[in-house]
Structure formats: structure tokens, C-alpha cells
Scaffold this motif. Structure first.
Motif, PDB file in Angstrom:
ATOM      1  N   ASP A 279      -6.920   4.995  -0.590  1.00  0.00           N
ATOM      2  CA  ASP A 279      -5.927   5.731   0.042  1.00  0.00           C
ATOM      3  C   ASP A 279      -4.805   4.849   0.326  1.00  0.00           C
ATOM      4  O   ASP A 279      -4.850   3.975   1.574  1.00  0.00           O
ATOM      5  CB  ASP A 279      -6.613   6.495   1.142  1.00  0.00           C
ATOM      6  CG  ASP A 279      -5.539   7.308   1.994  1.00  0.00           C
ATOM      7  OD1 ASP A 279      -4.474   7.476   1.561  1.00  0.00           O
ATOM      8  OD2 ASP A 279      -5.813   7.982   3.211  1.00  0.00           O
ATOM      9  N   TRP A 280      -3.774   4.894  -0.160  1.00  0.00           N
ATOM     10  CA  TRP A 280      -2.593   4.462   0.119  1.00  0.00           C
ATOM     11  C   TRP A 280      -1.582   5.017   0.829  1.00  0.00           C
ATOM     12  O   TRP A 280      -0.155   4.508   1.122  1.00  0.00           O
ATOM     13  CB  TRP A 280      -1.847   3.799  -1.171  1.00  0.00           C
ATOM     14  CG  TRP A 280      -2.713   2.662  -1.677  1.00  0.00           C
ATOM     15  CD1 TRP A 280      -3.386   1.669  -1.310  1.00  0.00           C
ATOM     16  CD2 TRP A 280      -3.074   2.688  -3.099  1.00  0.00           C
ATOM     17  NE1 TRP A 280      -3.971   0.999  -2.232  1.00  0.00           N
ATOM     18  CE2 TRP A 280      -4.020   1.526  -3.521  1.00  0.00           C
ATOM     19  CE3 TRP A 280      -2.862   3.441  -4.283  1.00  0.00           C
ATOM     20  CZ2 TRP A 280      -4.421   1.181  -4.740  1.00  0.00           C
ATOM     21  CZ3 TRP A 280      -3.443   3.279  -5.524  1.00  0.00           C
ATOM     22  CH2 TRP A 280      -4.270   1.842  -5.821  1.00  0.00           C
ATOM     23  N   LYS A 282      -0.819   5.573   3.852  1.00  0.00           N
ATOM     24  CA  LYS A 282      -0.191   4.969   4.960  1.00  0.00           C
ATOM     25  C   LYS A 282       0.397   3.559   4.545  1.00  0.00           C
ATOM     26  O   LYS A 282       0.519   3.008   5.536  1.00  0.00           O
ATOM     27  CB  LYS A 282      -1.077   4.832   5.997  1.00  0.00           C
ATOM     28  CG  LYS A 282      -1.575   6.255   6.547  1.00  0.00           C
ATOM     29  CD  LYS A 282      -2.375   6.336   7.775  1.00  0.00           C
ATOM     30  CE  LYS A 282      -2.562   7.719   8.463  1.00  0.00           C
ATOM     31  NZ  LYS A 282      -3.050   8.742   7.520  1.00  0.00           N
ATOM     32  N   GLY A 283       0.329   3.260   3.401  1.00  0.00           N
ATOM     33  CA  GLY A 283       0.963   1.769   2.919  1.00  0.00           C
ATOM     34  C   GLY A 283      -0.242   1.107   1.932  1.00  0.00           C
ATOM     35  O   GLY A 283      -1.143   1.673   2.062  1.00  0.00           O
ATOM     36  N   GLY A 284       0.103  -0.224   1.685  1.00  0.00           N
ATOM     37  CA  GLY A 284      -0.590  -1.013   1.027  1.00  0.00           C
ATOM     38  C   GLY A 284      -0.429  -1.083  -0.351  1.00  0.00           C
ATOM     39  O   GLY A 284      -1.128  -1.745  -1.085  1.00  0.00           O
ATOM     40  N   TYR A 285       0.368  -0.114  -0.996  1.00  0.00           N
ATOM     41  CA  TYR A 285       0.502  -0.001  -2.646  1.00  0.00           C
ATOM     42  C   TYR A 285       2.190  -0.352  -2.551  1.00  0.00           C
ATOM     43  O   TYR A 285       2.888   0.558  -2.214  1.00  0.00           O
ATOM     44  CB  TYR A 285       0.151   1.360  -2.867  1.00  0.00           C
ATOM     45  CG  TYR A 285       0.200   1.263  -4.607  1.00  0.00           C
ATOM     46  CD1 TYR A 285      -0.552   0.803  -5.497  1.00  0.00           C
ATOM     47  CD2 TYR A 285       1.490   2.045  -5.110  1.00  0.00           C
ATOM     48  CE1 TYR A 285      -0.596   0.738  -6.847  1.00  0.00           C
ATOM     49  CE2 TYR A 285       1.433   2.145  -6.422  1.00  0.00           C
ATOM     50  CZ  TYR A 285       0.667   1.556  -7.422  1.00  0.00           C
ATOM     51  OH  TYR A 285       0.727   1.689  -8.549  1.00  0.00           O
ATOM     52  N   THR A 286       2.492  -1.109  -3.852  1.00  0.00           N
ATOM     53  CA  THR A 286       3.863  -1.123  -4.282  1.00  0.00           C
ATOM     54  C   THR A 286       3.871  -0.614  -5.781  1.00  0.00           C
ATOM     55  O   THR A 286       4.446   0.459  -5.938  1.00  0.00           O
ATOM     56  CB  THR A 286       4.246  -2.446  -4.198  1.00  0.00           C
ATOM     57  OG1 THR A 286       3.441  -3.487  -4.932  1.00  0.00           O
ATOM     58  CG2 THR A 286       4.307  -2.940  -2.527  1.00  0.00           C
ATOM     59  N   THR A 287       3.536  -1.433  -6.523  1.00  0.00           N
ATOM     60  CA  THR A 287       3.470  -1.054  -8.236  1.00  0.00           C
ATOM     61  C   THR A 287       2.217  -1.428  -8.480  1.00  0.00           C
ATOM     62  O   THR A 287       1.475  -2.218  -8.204  1.00  0.00           O
ATOM     63  CB  THR A 287       4.644  -1.872  -8.706  1.00  0.00           C
ATOM     64  OG1 THR A 287       4.341  -3.209  -9.023  1.00  0.00           O
ATOM     65  CG2 THR A 287       5.924  -1.399  -7.875  1.00  0.00           C
ATOM     66  N   ILE A 288       2.041  -1.094  -9.972  1.00  0.00           N
ATOM     67  CA  ILE A 288       0.719  -1.413 -10.663  1.00  0.00           C
ATOM     68  C   ILE A 288       0.900  -3.087 -10.868  1.00  0.00           C
ATOM     69  O   ILE A 288      -0.161  -3.618 -11.117  1.00  0.00           O
ATOM     70  CB  ILE A 288       0.862  -0.477 -12.087  1.00  0.00           C
ATOM     71  CG1 ILE A 288      -0.449  -0.793 -12.625  1.00  0.00           C
ATOM     72  CG2 ILE A 288       1.994  -0.963 -12.899  1.00  0.00           C
ATOM     73  CD1 ILE A 288      -0.915   0.211 -13.833  1.00  0.00           C
TER      74      ILE A 288
END
Length: 294
Positions: A279-280, A282-288
Motif C-alpha cells: 500500500d503506497w 501514503k507514500g513510499g513509491y516514485t516510479t517503477i
């Protein structure tokens, strides 16, 4: 025993009670919540009743009856109490009802939303026969709602009524033509034997559980006592609300919180099992590309 004792310490549910829930779609656990928890929940509820005295009309938090006044407050609902008072948050996410949800759904369970329906004395409004799942559809039919009576509730107070086994039957159309009514049509009701309805009465602290597909409702409260019912909804961890339909997306900032241990790795959609990304939201992911470099 402390308020935060876990379900196994409280012996909240037996295997036989779980079988009863799965068969009938509901449970009643008389007087389960008591002592410190019950006092704290009542105190938190009273806080919002006092707050309502300053209002002349409903707002996003408090739904008032038309004849509400400062001198004679009459509330219909406190919306999302878990998001607005620490006692409700602790109770629903880390307290005995969270443990009960884990017992019924497995660990972890997923919190969806909460509300406190007051059903005020001398005419508190009836809730027509309906099912819940159409209001906030999920990717499966595990969602259930756990209620707690904050005061004694008898037949004159408009207790909740459940049609046993109806959670395994038809999912009804809650439209009348093109208009959403939120309740079963007269035609649908004619096909049900409402003589089989079980009215969920009990002393203060009694807990009710009903599946989101169970047909249920409640009559007017014609007594001289208020019937506050605290409700919190959970689903299995791999069950997800479908956004863009019903009240999903308006269920409070803590909606989606997992209670218990673990995190879902797999989900099933249309009969096909697949791994679920973390589950991103709330953040923690930018791009593949960044993920590939981790």
C-alpha cells in the motif's frame, strides 16, 4: 484485566459462535463490553452530545434531528467517531472489537469505517430494511459490522432486527426506479418472511455482529430512553473497497487500517488470484525505475 486485553484473554468468541455467525449472518454477545471500556465510551459519546448544543443544523460530523435544540439535544448520528476521539480510535483499532473482528475474519482484519447512531428517545427515526454492501461495495463479501449498545436496549427502543440466513441470499436492488432509496422495495419485502426476524436486545455493553449482506433494519424508538449504538465495520485483509461507488472514499482518514498481525500479499479478483503490491497510498513509491533499483 486491562481494557486492552486481547481476544483470547477475553474469550470473545467460541468455535460454535463462529459457526453460528457463518450460518445465520449475525451474533449477539450480551454484556460483553463492561467496566472501564463502557464508561470511557459513554464519556466520549457525551462529549459530542454537549458539542451539539452549539449547533443549529447538521454538519459533516453531527447529524441532528429537525427539532434539535441546545436545551434539548437530539442527535441522529456521530460520523466517523474513530477519526474524532482517541477513545473510539483505541477501542476500534486496538480494543476488544478489533480482536473480535480478527477472530471472525482472521489476522489481520481491515477497518473500514465507524459511526455512532443515537436513535433518540420519543420518536428516534426507524431504519428501513436494507443490506449494507450496496452502500460501500468491496471486492468480496467478508465485510461485517460490530455494534456496541452503550445503554440497555429493549424492544421499545428500536433495537436492530436481523433476518437470519439472508446474507447467503439475494443482493437486492436498493433503487426504486431510477431513485436510490437505500432500502428494499415493497416487492422485495413481500418475498421475505419477516416473522423470522430476530430483534437484537441486550444490556449495556452488548455486542452485535452482522454481515454486510444480511437484511436488517430497526423501528422507531418510542421509549423515553436514548439508544446509542456504536458501529464499526471491518473486512478481511484481502478485501478492498471499490472506489468511485457509494460512500467508499468518504469513510475517514483511518479507513483501511489493518488490525492484527501480518499484511495481505495476495488478492482474488473475478476468481483469479494475484499478488498485491504494498500500500503506497501514503507514500513510499516514485516510479517503477526506482523500485527496480532497490
Amino acid at each position: 484485566m486491562t481494557d486492552t486485553a486481547r481476544a483470547q484473554d477475553l474469550e470473545i468468541i467460541t468455535p460454535q459462535q463462529k459457526e453460528t455467525y457463518e450460518r445465520d449472518g449475525y451474533l449477539v454477545l450480551p454484556g460483553l463490553i463492561h467496566g472501564g471500556w463502557l464508561g470511557r465510551l459513554r464519556e466520549a459519546s457525551d462529549h459530542f452530545v454537549e458539542q451539539s448544543r452549539a449547533l443549529t443544523r447538521s454538519d459533516a460530523l453531527l447529524d441532528l434531528e429537525p427539532d434539535h435544540t441546545a436545551e434539548n439535544p437530539r442527535l441522529r448520528r456521530l460520523t466517523s467517531p474513530v477519526d474524532h476521539h482517541p477513545t473510539f480510535e483505541e477501542f476500534s483499532l486496538r480494543g476488544p472489537v478489533a480482536d473480535l473482528a480478527i477472530d471472525l475474519l482472521g489476522s489481520p482484519a481491515r477497518y473500514h469505517h465507524s459511526k455512532l447512531n443515537y436513535k433518540w428517545s420519543a420518536g428516534g427515526q426507524a431504519v428501513e430494511w436494507h443490506q449494507d454492501i450496496q452502500y460501500w461495495p468491496h471486492s468480496d463479501f467478508t465485510p461485517l459490522t460490530i455494534g456496541v449498545y452503550l445503554d440497555d436496549v429493549d424492544g421499545a427502543m428500536g433495537p436492530m432486527g436481523i433476518l437470519p440466513g439472508s446474507h447467503r441470499g439475494e443482493i437486492y436492488d436498493l433503487y426504486d426506479g431510477d431513485k436510490w432509496t437505500g432500502s428494499l422495495t415493497d416487492e422485495a419485502l413481500a418475498g421475505l418472511d419477516l416473522d423470522d426476524v430476530v430483534w437484537l436486545e441486550g444490556p449495556a455493553g452488548s455486542v452485535t455482529v452482522h454481515n454486510a449482506c444480511a437484511v436488517h433494519g430497526s423501528p422507531d424508538n418510542n421509549s423515553d430512553r436514548v439508544r446509542p449504538l456504536l458501529l464499526q465495520t471491518y473486512s478481511g485483509a484481502a478485501s478492498y473497497p471499490l472506489l468511485g461507488v457509494g460512500t467508499n472514499g468518504r469513510t475517514g482518514g483511518l479507513s483501511g487500517t489493518l488490525v492484527g498481525e501480518g499484511r495481505p500479499r495476495w488478492i482474488t479478483v473475478d476468481g483469479r488470484r494475484m499478488p498485491a503490491a504494498p500500500d503506497w497510498s501514503k507514500g513510499g513509491y516514485t516510479t517503477i525505475f526506482d523500485q527496480a533499483d532497490l
